[in-house]
Design an enzyme around this catalytic site. Structure first.
Site, PDB file in Angstrom:
ATOM      1  N   HIS A 364     -33.699 -84.324 -47.494  1.00  0.00           N
ATOM      2  CA  HIS A 364     -34.237 -83.796 -46.080  1.00  0.00           C
ATOM      3  C   HIS A 364     -32.580 -83.306 -45.966  1.00  0.00           C
ATOM      4  O   HIS A 364     -33.140 -82.321 -45.357  1.00  0.00           O
ATOM      5  CB  HIS A 364     -34.131 -85.148 -45.164  1.00  0.00           C
ATOM      6  CG  HIS A 364     -35.382 -85.851 -45.490  1.00  0.00           C
ATOM      7  ND1 HIS A 364     -35.824 -86.618 -44.924  1.00  0.00           N
ATOM      8  CD2 HIS A 364     -37.134 -85.191 -45.986  1.00  0.00           C
ATOM      9  CE1 HIS A 364     -37.199 -87.164 -45.293  1.00  0.00           C
ATOM     10  NE2 HIS A 364     -37.438 -86.131 -45.975  1.00  0.00           N
ATOM     11  N   GLU A 606     -51.044 -73.489 -55.129  1.00  0.00           N
ATOM     12  CA  GLU A 606     -49.787 -74.469 -55.193  1.00  0.00           C
ATOM     13  C   GLU A 606     -50.034 -75.497 -56.959  1.00  0.00           C
ATOM     14  O   GLU A 606     -49.137 -76.554 -56.730  1.00  0.00           O
ATOM     15  CB  GLU A 606     -48.723 -75.145 -54.109  1.00  0.00           C
ATOM     16  CG  GLU A 606     -48.124 -74.371 -53.239  1.00  0.00           C
ATOM     17  CD  GLU A 606     -47.251 -75.330 -52.398  1.00  0.00           C
ATOM     18  OE1 GLU A 606     -46.497 -75.475 -52.149  1.00  0.00           O
ATOM     19  OE2 GLU A 606     -48.281 -75.747 -51.737  1.00  0.00           O
ATOM     20  N   CYS A 677     -43.693 -66.822 -52.836  1.00  0.00           N
ATOM     21  CA  CYS A 677     -42.961 -67.487 -51.785  1.00  0.00           C
ATOM     22  C   CYS A 677     -41.513 -68.436 -52.059  1.00  0.00           C
ATOM     23  O   CYS A 677     -40.805 -69.420 -51.952  1.00  0.00           O
ATOM     24  CB  CYS A 677     -42.761 -67.949 -50.259  1.00  0.00           C
ATOM     25  SG  CYS A 677     -44.589 -69.348 -50.866  1.00  0.00           S
TER      26      CYS A 677
HETATM   27  C1  PEP Z   1     -43.314 -74.263 -53.328  1.00  0.00           C
HETATM   28  O1  PEP Z   1     -43.495 -75.211 -52.803  1.00  0.00           O
HETATM   29  O2  PEP Z   1     -42.851 -73.586 -54.021  1.00  0.00           O
HETATM   30  C2  PEP Z   1     -43.071 -74.055 -51.064  1.00  0.00           C
HETATM   31  C3  PEP Z   1     -43.022 -72.724 -51.013  1.00  0.00           C
HETATM   32  O3  PEP Z   1     -43.313 -75.032 -50.702  1.00  0.00           O
HETATM   33  P1  PEP Z   1     -41.681 -76.168 -50.030  1.00  0.00           P
HETATM   34  O4  PEP Z   1     -40.624 -75.862 -51.713  1.00  0.00           O
HETATM   35  O5  PEP Z   1     -41.654 -76.122 -49.168  1.00  0.00           O
HETATM   36  O6  PEP Z   1     -42.813 -77.410 -51.306  1.00  0.00           O
HETATM   37 MG    MG Z   2     -44.601 -76.931 -51.665  1.00  0.00          MG
END
Ligand code: PEP
Ligand code: MG
Length: 747
Positions: A364, A606, A677
């Protein structure tokens, strides 16, 4: 040598203290001490060896060995018996030193006539400072009592060393905490910073290691132990609804607070003449020394707990809290063993950098540091033992390096690097208002990732076209309970206002796996990354997700709203979540609330499975955003949290690029807008590859927008695609080599 008694030991400590209180230079004091110990313990030799640097010990004072050897005799860590004591942090006690394995005879000292040898480490909180040795002609082993007595003396010496009592000439004696130290950690957040150390938990300073009256010291210890037990019980009473791991730690605290063995050892230390706080520190030091040798992670954690509870006890005994009255220095760099996300957020952007001894890339604290764009180095082992408040410090978050009290030449080179980065920033500012248009004419939309209200000013500063990913976890992570709908709605509304009409894509709560809410009961999962997380939690326990969707609808207050669901693994999950959203819209309508002008409902891709979902998924999703951090982890089956494998596979791996091309084709076929992203979007070469395989929208940390736009504007994406195709045709695993080679000619 006669039997030593506890009162002999106390007498020696008191004489030691009085000697140290007399005026004098460091060398004089050390000489007096060796004389005193030899005299009191009735041995012919007493010598003090201190570390000259991390690897070398130097004879700094002696009674009995040749004086010419002082500051001349040196040995490496692990070399000879003295080196062995230092290396193992354990005493060596032998009646026949020359016959001992590893014995090394130092002719300049004249020690050949002494048979027996007893060496104990001078250490403070697991930090090795030197070795204290007594030797005698008579071939005999020292008794356990004598070993113990010498350890107690070494403890007092360690405290005195820490207080700078032996400062004087000779490098090995110069004040500790003066030398430059380089820490090799792991990068948690890129960026560089120069500043001054700010210890999150300043160390307790023990100013009186020697106790005058053992009875008084015992009473002090017992009273503090009682307070400690009560405070741990209070903590335990307050754990309703906290996750099992928290309780487990507190239960361990309780076990230590009631441990008879621990108290007995401290009482024995006091009986030997230590003050109550020095006794706590002595036991803490041995625990730390053991910690460094224990390979088992579970046991190490327990020893860590003992360390924590010892600190509590020390604070109770000395009355020294976290607030020491010290003022935050200019350009503060936070140094801590670990820190919670809430505490880190409280410091906020006042910090120039953060260095932690522990932590993982996905912890975190790391998420917060990333959200605040503060350079972060994790796993900088032992830095809290070395650093003092106000020490100059350089943090290189790109390489995971930390220079504590750097030499001038290092600081100068570092400043050059910062200046170069500043120059690059100027270059990026000059193209801020221009599009990321490649030489071939293709325009790539660059958006930013955010997670805090405080990120929003970067929207204008970075030139981002919108917020492509607003992570909503932080507001949940930093509280002790689920935030209320009203609070969330107010925050989301402020985010939308600050975006001034630019698009903000809110991602619904993505918890589980690395992001664990402190107040949420969670099943013990064998593999949390593959477990009950993100949308799986949202669909199975819809209360929180529903509340969040309501908060978003209210916050929009008539403005357009974009929402996406994380970690969708199959089409039906998306449909179920979308149904929930539409039901909330209907509810708002019934309640007579203003509805958003337009609602976009998207999905994060994902897991590889979603790339093969039926067409109706791609047709129904208003947009798809590839979460590359998770997608890469699941494509390569390589844990993004695991230092051993997380860098093993390249995003420019040709199989992965081919897979991404497939996703681009599915979205293009359905006319569904697509973005990327994950962190890779913010790396210039990776960004070029993503654009080359067809991504027209990338979302990244604000600081990456300048560098990515800069390179995109200089390349021809058709050529880049040709380079990737050539790598594939040649059967290469990664396109990186060819892309780098090609880029050299472009930029
Ligand atoms: C990712 O998995 O690429 C993403 C943007 O989400 P997080 O990093 O918050 O899991
Ligand atoms: Mg993610």
């Amino acid at each position: 040598m006669p039997e030593r008694t506890e009162s002999d030991s106390r007498k020696l400590l008191r004489r030691l203290r009085d000697t140290l209180a007399e005026p004098g230079e460091g060398q004089e004091r050390l000489d007096r001490i060796t004389h005193l110990i030899a005299d009191s313990m009735q041995t012919e030799v007493c010598s003090i060896y201190l570390f000259r640097d991390a690897e070398t010990l130097e004879l700094c004072a002696t009674e009995g060995l040749r004086k010419e050897a002082v500051h001349q005799t040196r040995m490496r860590l692990g070399e000879g018996l003295v080196g062995r004591v230092a290396y193992t942090a354990q005493p060596v006690n032998t009646g026949n030193a020359p016959a001992e394995k590893g014995f090394r005879y130092m002719p300049e000292t004249g020690e050949e006539i002494y048979s027996s040898f007893l060496g104990v480490p001078i250490q403070r909180l697991g930090e090795r400072l030197g070795v204290l040795v007594v030797q005698s002609r008579e071939a005999r082993q020292y008794s356990d009592d004598e070993v113990y007595a010498l350890e107690v003396v070494a403890m007092v010496l360690a405290e005195m060393t820490e207080l700078g009592v032996f400062v004087g000439e000779g490098e090995a004696m110069s004040a500790r905490h003066k030398q430059p130290v380089l820490f090799r950690g792991v990068s948690g957040q890129e960026g560089t910073a120069e500043g001054r150390v700010w210890l999150h938990e300043p160390r307790v300073v023990v100013t009186n290691p020697v106790g005058d009256d053992p009875k008084v010291e015992m009473d002090r210890l017992n009273k503090a132990m009682e307070d400690l037990r009560l405070s741990v019980d209070d903590l335990l009473a307050d754990t309703e609804g906290t996750p099992p791991e928290h309780r487990e730690v507190l239960e361990t605290y309780r076990m230590f607070a009631h441990s008879k063995g621990w108290v007995r050892r401290m009482e024995a230390d006091i009986a030997r003449g230590l003050s109550a706080e020095a006794a706590v520190e002595k036991e803490q030091s041995s625990a730390r020394a053991r910690m460094q040798q224990v390979p088992d992670a579970y046991l190490r954690d327990r020893l860590h707990d003992l360390d924590d509870i010892s600190n509590r006890l020390l604070r109770l005994l000395t009355g020294q809290g976290r607030a020491t009255g010290a003022v935050l220095p200019d350009n503060p760099i936070l140094v801590a063993r670990s820190i919670g996300p809430g505490e880190l957020l409280e410091y906020g952007r006042a910090l120039k950098g953060v260095v932690l001894e522990e932590g993982s890339v996905g912890s975190h604290a790391a998420i917060v540091a990333r959200a605040l764009a503060i350079p972060l180095v994790i796993n900088a082992e032992r830095i809290t033992a070395e650093a003092l408040n106000g020490d100059p410090i350089l943090v290189d978050g790109d390489q995971g390096l930390v220079h504590l009290r750097p030499e001038d030449s290092v600081a100068t080179a570092f400043r050059d690097k910062i200046a170069m980065q500043a120059k690059a920033q100027e270059r990026y500012a000059s193209i801020r208002e221009l599009p990321a248009q490649a030489r071939c004419g293709t325009i790539v939309a660059l958006h930013m990732n955010a997670g805090l209200m405080a990120d929003l000013p970067s929207l204008a500063g970075s030139g981002a076209e919108g917020v492509g990913l607003f992570r909503t976890e932080l507001q949940f992570l930093i509280r002790n309970q689920v935030p209320r709908r009203g609070e969330l709605a107010a925050l989301y509304a402020r985010v939308m206002q600050a975006a001034k009409g630019k698009r903000v894509v809110f991602r619904t709560l993505d918890i589980g796996s690395d992001k664990v809410l402190p107040y949420m009961r969670r099943p013990d999962e064998p593999n949390p990354a593959l477990g009950w997380r993100a949308i799986r939690v949202g669909l199975d326990k819809p209360g929180v997700m529903r509340m969040q969707l309501q908060a978003l609808l209210r916050a929009a207050d008539g403005r357009p709203l974009s929402v996406m669901f994380p970690f969708v693994a199959e089409a039906d999950e998306f449909f179920a979540a979308r149904k929930m959203m539409l039901a909330e819209v209907e509810r708002e309508r019934r309640l007579g609330h203003v509805l958003p002008a337009r609602i976009e409902i998207g999905a994060m891709l994902e897991t590889p499975s979603l790339a093969f979902a039926p067409d109706r998924f791609f047709e129904a999703a208003d947009f798809v955003s590839v979460g590359g951090n998770d997608l890469k982890q699941f494509f390569f089956a390589a844990d993004r949290e695991n230092e051993l494998v997380r860098r093993r596979y390249d995003m420019l791996n040709t199989s992965y690029l081919a897979f991404l091309e497939g996703i681009v084709a599915r979205c293009a076929g359905a006319g569904t807008p697509l973005s990327f992203c994950g962190e890779d979007a913010g790396r210039p070469i990776e960004a070029i590859a993503l654009a080359a395989v067809g991504f027209r929208m990338l979302s990244m940390r604000p600081a990456s927008i300048g560098p990515v736009k800069h390179v995109l504007r200089r390349v021809d994406l058709d050529e880049a695609r040709g380079v990737i195709e050539a790598a594939k045709a040649a059967g290469e695993t990664s396109a990186r080599g060819r892309l780098m080679e090609w880029l050299k000619g472009q930029i």
